[in-house]
Design a protein around this motif. Structure first.
Motif, PDB file in Angstrom:
ATOM      1  N   ARG A  95       0.313   2.879 -11.004  1.00  0.00           N
ATOM      2  CA  ARG A  95      -0.291   2.130  -9.905  1.00  0.00           C
ATOM      3  C   ARG A  95       0.743   1.190  -9.289  1.00  0.00           C
ATOM      4  O   ARG A  95       1.502   0.540 -10.009  1.00  0.00           O
ATOM      5  N   VAL A  96       0.735   1.122  -7.957  1.00  0.00           N
ATOM      6  CA  VAL A  96       1.645   0.227  -7.226  1.00  0.00           C
ATOM      7  C   VAL A  96       0.774  -0.693  -6.367  1.00  0.00           C
ATOM      8  O   VAL A  96       0.500  -0.405  -5.201  1.00  0.00           O
ATOM      9  N   PRO A  97       0.306  -1.816  -6.923  1.00  0.00           N
ATOM     10  CA  PRO A  97      -0.627  -2.678  -6.189  1.00  0.00           C
ATOM     11  C   PRO A  97       0.083  -3.680  -5.275  1.00  0.00           C
ATOM     12  O   PRO A  97       1.228  -4.067  -5.512  1.00  0.00           O
ATOM     13  N   MET A  98      -0.630  -4.076  -4.237  1.00  0.00           N
ATOM     14  CA  MET A  98      -0.135  -5.100  -3.319  1.00  0.00           C
ATOM     15  C   MET A  98      -1.327  -5.927  -2.837  1.00  0.00           C
ATOM     16  O   MET A  98      -2.296  -5.384  -2.301  1.00  0.00           O
ATOM     17  N   SER A  99      -1.252  -7.238  -3.050  1.00  0.00           N
ATOM     18  CA  SER A  99      -2.313  -8.133  -2.586  1.00  0.00           C
ATOM     19  C   SER A  99      -2.164  -8.358  -1.081  1.00  0.00           C
ATOM     20  O   SER A  99      -1.054  -8.601  -0.590  1.00  0.00           O
ATOM     21  N   LEU A 100      -3.279  -8.274  -0.376  1.00  0.00           N
ATOM     22  CA  LEU A 100      -3.273  -8.467   1.072  1.00  0.00           C
ATOM     23  C   LEU A 100      -4.267  -9.553   1.453  1.00  0.00           C
ATOM     24  O   LEU A 100      -5.319  -9.701   0.817  1.00  0.00           O
ATOM     25  N   GLU A 101      -3.923 -10.281   2.493  1.00  0.00           N
ATOM     26  CA  GLU A 101      -4.862 -11.223   3.106  1.00  0.00           C
ATOM     27  C   GLU A 101      -4.789 -11.011   4.609  1.00  0.00           C
ATOM     28  O   GLU A 101      -3.713 -11.089   5.210  1.00  0.00           O
ATOM     29  N   LEU A 102      -5.926 -10.702   5.197  1.00  0.00           N
ATOM     30  CA  LEU A 102      -5.954 -10.416   6.626  1.00  0.00           C
ATOM     31  C   LEU A 102      -7.213 -11.003   7.243  1.00  0.00           C
ATOM     32  O   LEU A 102      -8.167 -11.365   6.539  1.00  0.00           O
ATOM     33  N   SER A 103      -7.207 -11.092   8.551  1.00  0.00           N
ATOM     34  CA  SER A 103      -8.353 -11.659   9.255  1.00  0.00           C
ATOM     35  C   SER A 103      -8.607 -10.873  10.528  1.00  0.00           C
ATOM     36  O   SER A 103      -7.696 -10.282  11.116  1.00  0.00           O
ATOM     37  N   GLY A 104      -9.865 -10.884  10.947  1.00  0.00           N
ATOM     38  CA  GLY A 104     -10.254 -10.179  12.161  1.00  0.00           C
ATOM     39  C   GLY A 104     -11.759 -10.041  12.222  1.00  0.00           C
ATOM     40  O   GLY A 104     -12.481 -10.470  11.311  1.00  0.00           O
ATOM     41  N   ARG A 105     -12.237  -9.436  13.290  1.00  0.00           N
ATOM     42  CA  ARG A 105     -13.667  -9.189  13.412  1.00  0.00           C
ATOM     43  C   ARG A 105     -14.073  -8.046  12.483  1.00  0.00           C
ATOM     44  O   ARG A 105     -13.237  -7.264  12.042  1.00  0.00           O
ATOM     45  N   PHE A 106     -15.372  -7.957  12.237  1.00  0.00           N
ATOM     46  CA  PHE A 106     -15.842  -6.994  11.249  1.00  0.00           C
ATOM     47  C   PHE A 106     -15.428  -5.565  11.607  1.00  0.00           C
ATOM     48  O   PHE A 106     -14.955  -4.809  10.755  1.00  0.00           O
ATOM     49  N   HIS A 107     -15.608  -5.179  12.876  1.00  0.00           N
ATOM     50  CA  HIS A 107     -15.274  -3.806  13.259  1.00  0.00           C
ATOM     51  C   HIS A 107     -13.765  -3.557  13.170  1.00  0.00           C
ATOM     52  O   HIS A 107     -13.324  -2.434  12.915  1.00  0.00           O
ATOM     53  N   GLN A 108     -12.966  -4.616  13.358  1.00  0.00           N
ATOM     54  CA  GLN A 108     -11.517  -4.460  13.205  1.00  0.00           C
ATOM     55  C   GLN A 108     -11.140  -4.273  11.733  1.00  0.00           C
ATOM     56  O   GLN A 108     -10.271  -3.455  11.402  1.00  0.00           O
ATOM     57  N   ILE A 109     -11.811  -5.033  10.875  1.00  0.00           N
ATOM     58  CA  ILE A 109     -11.574  -4.878   9.434  1.00  0.00           C
ATOM     59  C   ILE A 109     -11.967  -3.473   8.985  1.00  0.00           C
ATOM     60  O   ILE A 109     -11.244  -2.808   8.228  1.00  0.00           O
ATOM     61  N   ALA A 110     -13.122  -3.005   9.473  1.00  0.00           N
ATOM     62  CA  ALA A 110     -13.582  -1.659   9.115  1.00  0.00           C
ATOM     63  C   ALA A 110     -12.597  -0.604   9.616  1.00  0.00           C
ATOM     64  O   ALA A 110     -12.311   0.385   8.926  1.00  0.00           O
ATOM     65  N   ARG A 111     -12.050  -0.809  10.820  1.00  0.00           N
ATOM     66  CA  ARG A 111     -11.076   0.129  11.367  1.00  0.00           C
ATOM     67  C   ARG A 111      -9.794   0.131  10.524  1.00  0.00           C
ATOM     68  O   ARG A 111      -9.175   1.173  10.317  1.00  0.00           O
TER      69      ARG A 111
ATOM     70  N   CYS B 148      -7.867  -8.631  -0.446  1.00  0.00           N
ATOM     71  CA  CYS B 148      -8.097  -7.369  -1.147  1.00  0.00           C
ATOM     72  C   CYS B 148      -6.827  -6.935  -1.861  1.00  0.00           C
ATOM     73  O   CYS B 148      -5.751  -7.515  -1.676  1.00  0.00           O
ATOM     74  N   LEU B 149      -6.981  -5.906  -2.657  1.00  0.00           N
ATOM     75  CA  LEU B 149      -5.849  -5.330  -3.381  1.00  0.00           C
ATOM     76  C   LEU B 149      -5.679  -3.887  -2.908  1.00  0.00           C
ATOM     77  O   LEU B 149      -6.556  -3.048  -3.121  1.00  0.00           O
ATOM     78  N   ALA B 150      -4.564  -3.634  -2.236  1.00  0.00           N
ATOM     79  CA  ALA B 150      -4.243  -2.271  -1.801  1.00  0.00           C
ATOM     80  C   ALA B 150      -3.369  -1.631  -2.879  1.00  0.00           C
ATOM     81  O   ALA B 150      -2.293  -2.141  -3.195  1.00  0.00           O
ATOM     82  N   THR B 151      -3.845  -0.531  -3.434  1.00  0.00           N
ATOM     83  CA  THR B 151      -3.132   0.104  -4.548  1.00  0.00           C
ATOM     84  C   THR B 151      -2.668   1.497  -4.154  1.00  0.00           C
ATOM     85  O   THR B 151      -3.480   2.381  -3.872  1.00  0.00           O
ATOM     86  N   ALA B 152      -1.351   1.670  -4.139  1.00  0.00           N
ATOM     87  CA  ALA B 152      -0.767   2.995  -3.951  1.00  0.00           C
ATOM     88  C   ALA B 152      -0.399   3.557  -5.324  1.00  0.00           C
ATOM     89  O   ALA B 152      -0.585   2.896  -6.353  1.00  0.00           O
ATOM     90  N   PHE B 153       0.144   4.760  -5.339  1.00  0.00           N
ATOM     91  CA  PHE B 153       0.473   5.413  -6.606  1.00  0.00           C
ATOM     92  C   PHE B 153       1.818   6.118  -6.474  1.00  0.00           C
ATOM     93  O   PHE B 153       2.233   6.503  -5.387  1.00  0.00           O
ATOM     94  N   ARG B 154       2.479   6.277  -7.591  1.00  0.00           N
ATOM     95  CA  ARG B 154       3.715   7.058  -7.633  1.00  0.00           C
ATOM     96  C   ARG B 154       3.733   7.895  -8.903  1.00  0.00           C
ATOM     97  O   ARG B 154       2.945   7.670  -9.835  1.00  0.00           O
ATOM     98  N   ALA B 155       4.651   8.865  -8.939  1.00  0.00           N
ATOM     99  CA  ALA B 155       4.766   9.729 -10.109  1.00  0.00           C
ATOM    100  C   ALA B 155       5.290   8.932 -11.303  1.00  0.00           C
ATOM    101  O   ALA B 155       6.060   7.985 -11.155  1.00  0.00           O
ATOM    102  N   LYS B 156       4.864   9.338 -12.470  1.00  0.00           N
ATOM    103  CA  LYS B 156       5.257   8.631 -13.687  1.00  0.00           C
ATOM    104  C   LYS B 156       6.576   9.169 -14.221  1.00  0.00           C
ATOM    105  O   LYS B 156       6.826  10.372 -14.219  1.00  0.00           O
ATOM    106  N   ARG B 157       7.435   8.250 -14.676  1.00  0.00           N
ATOM    107  CA  ARG B 157       8.717   8.611 -15.279  1.00  0.00           C
ATOM    108  C   ARG B 157       8.668   8.344 -16.779  1.00  0.00           C
ATOM    109  O   ARG B 157       7.743   7.713 -17.284  1.00  0.00           O
TER     110      ARG B 157
END
Length: 205
Positions: free
Chosen positions: A130-146, A186-195
């Motif tokens: 797992r490659v997590p990254m904490s994010l903080e963002l702001s906007g209107r609800f429909h923008q967040i959903a987009r 939120c926490l955005a989590t990407a992934f990579r191959a395991k070594r």
């Protein structure tokens, strides 16, 4: 003595008999020549036919080899294409700059403000990391959903987890229909191959 007798015998033959004898002699010579010549030609024809069959066999083998080669090339190209697609989904490295660039690009398109980001420690699982990254963002609800929808459309698999939404306080509304501004963590989590060296790194208990 025998030669003289033969000559004498021939001389005693009449002209028609001599002509018949000459024709017979010519026929015998022609027959002998034909047998020798035909045998040689027949042998050459047989060799030519055998050579032709060999060439046909070689040509067929070459065509089969060409088909097999083209098939191998196609399979190799398809395998490489699949590997490229897999690396988009699950790359060999964390590729954090690319990860962050994707988040910034989607935020810009969605109209949200990416106020803060922070790469977190990687977490090794059984078959991936797992490659997590904490994010903080702001906007209107429909923008967040987009924004969340745009993340889901990326080639690389990125999960959005631990979502916290709060209304930004002290907002000025131009009219009653104005949308409120949301602050999202939120926490955005990407992934990579395991070594091999990821065996125990940060693995959850």
């Amino acid at each position: 003595m025998a030669a003289k007798q033969t000559t004498s015998s021939l001389s005693r033959l009449s002209l028609p008999a001599k002509m018949v004898f000459g024709l017979i002699l010519m026929a015998v010579v022609a027959a002998l020549y034909f047998v020798v010549f035909f045998t040689d030609v027949d042998g050459q024809i047989g060799q030519a036919i055998a050579r032709e069959q060999q060439l046909k066999g070689d040509l067929q083998k070459a065509e089969e080899a060409k088909v097999a080669y083209n098939k191998d090339v196609e399979l190799r190209a398809e395998k490489q294409r699949v590997e490229r697609e897999q690396k988009k989904v699950l790359p060999d490295e964390a590729e954090t700059p690319s990860f962050l660039s994707s988040m910034q690009g989607i935020a810009s398109i969605s109209g949200v403000t990416l106020a803060q980001y922070k790469p977190e420690d990687e977490v090794a699982e059984d078959y991936y990391v797992r490659v997590p990254m904490s994010l903080e963002l702001s906007g209107r609800f429909h923008q967040i959903a987009r924004f969340f929808y745009g993340v889901g459309q990326l080639d690389r698999v990125i999960n959005i987890e631990d979502i916290e939404m709060t209304v930004v306080p002290n907002q000025k509304k131009d009219d009653a229909t104005s949308d409120v501004i949301l602050n999202v963590k939120c926490l955005a989590t990407a992934f990579r191959a395991k070594r091999a060296d990821d065996a125990t790194k940060g693995k959850k208990q």
